[in-house]
Design an enzyme around this catalytic site. Structure first.
Site, mmCIF file in Angstrom:
data_model
loop_
_atom_site.group_PDB
_atom_site.id
_atom_site.type_symbol
_atom_site.label_atom_id
_atom_site.label_comp_id
_atom_site.label_asym_id
_atom_site.label_seq_id
_atom_site.Cartn_x
_atom_site.Cartn_y
_atom_site.Cartn_z
ATOM 1 N N HIS A 146 0.803 -1.228 0.000
ATOM 2 C CA HIS A 146 0.000 0.000 0.000
ATOM 3 C C HIS A 146 0.833 1.274 0.000
ATOM 4 O O HIS A 146 0.277 2.363 0.159
ATOM 5 C CB HIS A 146 -0.922 0.048 1.224
ATOM 6 C CG HIS A 146 -1.950 -1.011 1.270
ATOM 7 N ND1 HIS A 146 -3.227 -0.842 0.778
ATOM 8 C CD2 HIS A 146 -1.901 -2.282 1.738
ATOM 9 C CE1 HIS A 146 -3.914 -1.955 0.959
ATOM 10 N NE2 HIS A 146 -3.129 -2.839 1.537
ATOM 11 N N LYS B 111 -8.959 13.571 5.122
ATOM 12 C CA LYS B 111 -8.103 12.381 5.099
ATOM 13 C C LYS B 111 -7.084 12.561 6.202
ATOM 14 O O LYS B 111 -6.985 13.654 6.791
ATOM 15 C CB LYS B 111 -7.416 12.212 3.736
ATOM 16 C CG LYS B 111 -6.702 13.477 3.221
ATOM 17 C CD LYS B 111 -6.103 13.261 1.831
ATOM 18 C CE LYS B 111 -7.060 13.522 0.695
ATOM 19 N NZ LYS B 111 -7.154 12.437 -0.273
ATOM 20 N N ARG B 112 -6.324 11.492 6.526
ATOM 21 C CA ARG B 112 -5.287 11.646 7.530
ATOM 22 C C ARG B 112 -4.362 12.814 7.156
ATOM 23 O O ARG B 112 -4.119 13.067 5.973
ATOM 24 C CB ARG B 112 -4.485 10.348 7.663
ATOM 25 C CG ARG B 112 -5.265 9.243 8.353
ATOM 26 C CD ARG B 112 -5.610 9.632 9.787
ATOM 27 N NE ARG B 112 -4.431 9.673 10.608
ATOM 28 C CZ ARG B 112 -4.069 8.726 11.444
ATOM 29 N NH1 ARG B 112 -4.827 7.648 11.622
ATOM 30 N NH2 ARG B 112 -2.968 8.827 12.162
ATOM 31 N N LYS C 113 0.331 14.296 1.661
ATOM 32 C CA LYS C 113 -1.034 14.571 1.181
ATOM 33 C C LYS C 113 -1.270 16.073 0.966
ATOM 34 O O LYS C 113 -2.258 16.480 0.385
ATOM 35 C CB LYS C 113 -2.061 13.995 2.158
ATOM 36 C CG LYS C 113 -2.035 12.459 2.259
ATOM 37 C CD LYS C 113 -3.034 11.970 3.301
ATOM 38 C CE LYS C 113 -2.908 10.485 3.611
ATOM 39 N NZ LYS C 113 -3.509 9.609 2.574
ATOM 40 N N THR D 154 -8.838 6.308 -1.889
ATOM 41 C CA THR D 154 -10.137 5.673 -2.118
ATOM 42 C C THR D 154 -11.270 6.673 -1.894
ATOM 43 O O THR D 154 -12.351 6.516 -2.456
ATOM 44 C CB THR D 154 -10.334 4.460 -1.186
ATOM 45 O OG1 THR D 154 -9.847 4.804 0.112
ATOM 46 C CG2 THR D 154 -9.565 3.254 -1.699
ATOM 47 N N LYS E 282 -15.134 7.803 -3.711
ATOM 48 C CA LYS E 282 -16.386 8.045 -2.980
ATOM 49 C C LYS E 282 -16.962 9.412 -3.332
ATOM 50 O O LYS E 282 -18.175 9.568 -3.502
ATOM 51 C CB LYS E 282 -16.149 7.941 -1.467
ATOM 52 C CG LYS E 282 -15.688 6.550 -1.022
ATOM 53 C CD LYS E 282 -15.150 6.536 0.409
ATOM 54 C CE LYS E 282 -14.409 5.227 0.666
ATOM 55 N NZ LYS E 282 -13.645 5.236 1.943
#
Ligand code: F55
Length: 835
Positions: A374, A567-568, A573, A678, A682
């Site tokens: 991952h 998100k985290r 990110k 992911t 969504k």
């Protein structure tokens, strides 16, 4: 078999056979019965929490019946099963999901209304099952839903943490962590006090010979901890199949040892031993994409792996098959490297306990396991020091060395005289201290290795696992692009949109075959449909606006453009780039005359996500976001043109509310760093557009929905290395717009600038590893395009509907079918409709 009721008494059993409720009346009867007996309450003291409990118990009773039948059917059928080993299952709430999957939500809604409750309020009572950090854990939960919905014989194995991921509170703009004690009342788990496994730690290895003179190793001494199984039913959608998730809980093994202590009056130390044993399954490690090498974490991993393998082997042995048939009966998937010790443990069971020869055992092992990677981030690749493994698992370390020896010998035969290759691929890193490289062990011990999106699967083949492609050939490495379950992420999270889609596709079949979504594209020009579509998005935004108002006090205009990044929190990110962009927007607005300002598209910038408690930079990012919000939201010049909110404690159930309310969401990782993502799937599935980099699954989403329907920007993965190099060795100039943002932060506009200095110096002085400055200009420009596009609402809605219509590929059902065909070699088990 011993516990089976003899023939003559079975008539009585059949006469009193249990049935789940059939209709509204039956449902109400069950709820009242549970309130009055199980909960020992009455209509005079039944609050929403009691209604939740009773309603859950009524549904639970239904699930149990199909769950038992499913397990009997799968055992009787005796076909190959999948075991999904994951240290994380981020399940969220179970009740709503159970009601929808068994197709009885309408019945429950009507029944609860007659009993005096709103179903939404009852659902809200449930505490999230938050046994995961982020994407990896939620992926495991989506996979369980798809496996059951597609009738695959499959079990999940995990740890029953007493504390899930911490709850996040924002106090004075800073994250504060609060323990998540979630087990007070959990109707969804079934303790199996009769299903236990003794797990050994520490001790030493005794080498000896057996009767025939063969060398054998015996692992002796050390301490034993007991694993107790807790089972959670996983209902499939519109099918009776109800699979099992088995979570292990640790407790002290009550052996001679404890009694001795107890009898000798050493009560305190016997209690301390008890607590030490229970510590193993006490808490989920809250790091995502970071490996910290803690001994307790390694204990968790072995505890869970040993208990699960014992259970799997025990089940296999009941079939009395020859060992070589093991891989025809059992597929085990490793969710990242966290369960890699399972490879070593199975080899140990086969050679030390079952007496197989090394080669025969190793053949069985490698044909059983598959490994999913991952991440390519070096700091997330697990390594354990040889000394620690030696201490905790002495026999396993020997086996790891043997696996490595045989592996390196085979490499040497194929690539003679390449010493450096041997050094590079060795499972043991010859560093100080020596380390066991878990990803390498996972590759060597599996028959397939997969990445989770095309770009990511290509990257692992050309970077971190390049040498292994040369050694094993390219076919061992494959891609399975992630997916999400449309049951939770459309039907449950966005019931109105789900209903509208069903009205246009003709039925709810699209929830089972998501490619049917493409039928809505035929209605693209249908004015009533478009209007209804827009009204649903607006209603979802109103609901989120209400939540923001009650939790933060900030009033946001539901007609503004909702721009979401949830998100985290992680530097890769790039939430820092987002908030720098927000500051840039704020400065632009401030520089305009009131007249010019009015032409601007009003926006709400919505952030959410947890920082790992020890990740200082991530915490600084949260603080900056909140500090900017405090200034911008109270600036009279700005009003509704810009609001900045941080939604506290982002989790699965918050995601179900936030995702359907987004107009645009941000998936803006430095190219090549986000394996898949992911939530991007969504958001699009719920009629939101995305702004993103060419990273992870964004690329495949673009291919599916068309490049006119996505806002892509920034440098490409192939250029990242050179850019980083130029920052360090060339002259590094900061983008002028970004420099202007830094200047404003340093002036103290958002509070004491010392608080944010590290975020600035990371970009300006420390090489800008995540390329924030390199991508800033195109990021800002692309946001301007978003503003323009949003002004044309008709075109915007066309983009949204077209995108949803083309998202069929991203269902986790497709993903699970690919694993089943290409990696697990398992088939669905046909079922009769639910009884
Ligand atoms: C947790 C613990 C460790 Cl030691 C390492 C990683 C994690 C973790 O939470 N990883 C994670 O969530 N990875 C994510 O997996 C998703 C599912 O495949 C991907 O979509 C996402 O890109 C990746 O970051």
């Amino acid at each position: 078999v011993e516990a089976s009721i003899p023939e003559p008494q079975r008539e009585a059993w059949l006469k009193h056979k249990t049935h789940g409720f059939k209709d509204k009346d039956g449902f109400e009867r069950e709820v009242v019965r549970h309130v009055e007996t199980t909960l020992a309450r009455s209509m005079f003291n039944c609050d929403e929490s009691a209604a939740y409990s009773a309603c859950s118990l009524a549904f639970r009773d239904r699930l149990i019946l199909e769950w038992n039948r499913t397990q009997q059917r799968q055992t009787y059928n005796d076909s190959k099963r999948l075991y999904y080993l994951s240290l994380e299952f981020l399940m969220g709430r179970a009740l709503d999901n159970a009601m929808l999957n068994v197709g009885q939500k309408d019945v429950a809604k009507a029944g609860l209304a007659e009993l005096g409750f709103r179903i939404e309020d009852v659902i809200e009572q449930e505490h999230d099952a938050a046994l995961g950090n982020g994407g990896l854990g939620r992926l495991a939960a989506c996979f369980l839903d798809s496996l059951a919905s597609l009738n695959y014989p499959a079990w999940g194995y995990g740890l029953r943490y007493r504390y899930g991921i911490f709850k996040q509170e924002i106090i004075d703009g800073y994250q504060v962590e609060v323990p998540d004690y979630w087990l007070d009342f959990n109707p969804w788990e079934f303790p199996r006090h009769d299903v236990t496994v003794d797990v050994q730690f520490y001790g030493y290895v005794h080498k000896t010979t057996d009767e025939s003179g063969k060398a054998v190793a015996r692992w002796e001494g050390g301490e034993t901890v007991k694993a107790v199984a807790y089972d959670v039913p996983i209902p499939g959608y519109d099918t009776p199949t109800t699979n099992n998730l088995r979570l292990w809980s640790s407790k002290a093994a009550s052996g001679e040892f404890d009694f001795q202590k107890f009898n000798s009056g050493d009560y305190e130390s016997s209690v301390a031993d008890q607590q030490r044993a229970e510590t193993i399954s006490a808490v989920l490690y809250p790091n995502d994409n970071l490996d910290r090498g803690k001994e307790l974490r390694l204990k968790q991993q072995y505890f869970w792996v040993a208990a699960s393998l014992y259970d799997i082997v025990r089940r296999f042995k009941k079939t009395k098959r020859a060992w070589r048939e093991f891989p025809d009966q059992v597929a085990i998937q490793l969710n990242d490297t966290h369960p890699t010790l399972a490879i070593v443990e199975l080899q140990r069971i086969l050679i030390d306990l079952e007496g197989l020869e090394w080669d025969e055992a190793w053949n069985i092992v490698t044909n059983t396991f598959g490994y999913t990677n991952h991440t390519v981030l070096p700091e997330a690749l697990e390594k354990w020091s040889v000394g620690l493994v030696q201490h905790l698992l002495p026999r396993h370390l020997q086996i790891i060395y043997d696996i490595n020896l045989f592996f390196l010998q085979s490499v040497e035969r194929a690539f003679p005289d390449d010493r450096d290759l041997l050094r590079r691929v060795s499972i043991i890193e010859e560093s100080q201290p020596k380390m066991v490289r878990m990803a390498f062990l996972a590759i060597v011990g599996s028959h397939k290795v997969n990445g989770v999106a095309e770009l990511h699967s290509d990257l692992i083949k050309t970077t971190i696992f390049k040498d292994f492609v040369a050694i094993f050939g390219p076919d061992k490495f494959t891609n399975v692009t992630n997916g999400v379950t449309p049951r939770r992420w459309l039907h449950q999270a966005n019931p109105k949109l789900s209903e509208l889609i069903a009205s246009k596709t003709g039925d709810q079949e699209y929830l089972k075959d998501l490619s049917h979504l493409n039928k809505i594209e035929l209605h693209l020009k249908d004015a009533a449909f478009r209007k209804e579509w827009a009204a649903i998005k607006h209603a979802n935004k109103v609901r989120l606006a209400e939540h923001i108002k009650t939790t933060t006090g900030v009033e946001v205009n539901p007609s503004a453009l909702f721009d979401v990044q949830v998100k985290r929190i992680h530097e890769y990110k790039r939430q820092q780039m987002n908030i720098f962009g927000v500051i840039h927007r704020y400065l632009t607005l401030k520089s305009l005359s009131p007249e010019e300002r009015k032409k601007y598209q009003p926006r709400v910038s919505i952030f959410g996500g947890k920082a790992a408690p020890g990740y200082w930079m991530a915490k600084q990012i949260i603080h900056l976001i909140n500090s900017v919000g405090a200034v911008v939201n109270n600036d009279k010049d700005i009003g509704d043109l810009l609001k900045v909110v941080f939604v506290e404690d982002y989790n699965v159930s918050k995601a179900e509310m936030i995702i359907p309310a987004s107009d645009i969401s941000e998936h803006i990782s430095t190219a090549g760093t986000e394996a898949s993502g992911t939530s991007n799937m969504k958001f699009v599935l719920n009629g939101g557009l995305i702004i993103g980099t060419c990273d992870g699954a964004n690329i495949e989403i673009t291919r599916e929905i068309g490049e006119n329907n996505i806002f892509l920007f920034g440098n490409l993965a192939e250029d990242v290395e050179d850019l980083r190099h130029s920052h360090t060795y060339g002259s590094h100039t900061i983008d002028p717009d970004l420099a202007r943002v830094f200047e404003e932060i340093e002036k103290g506009t958002f509070g004491d600038s010392k608080d944010f200095a590290a975020l600035i110096t990371a970009v300006r002085d420390h090489g800008d590893y995540y390329l924030v400055s390199d991508d800033f200009h195109s990021y800002i420009e692309t946001h301007a395009l978003v503003d323009e596009a949003y002004k044309n609402q008709e075109e915007w809605i066309t983009k949204c509907i077209t995108s949803v219509a083309r998202m069929g590929f991203f269902t986790s059902d497709r993903c699970i079918n690919e694993y089943a065909d290409g990696i697990w070699n398992i088939e669905p088990l046909a079922v009769e409709p639910a009884s």
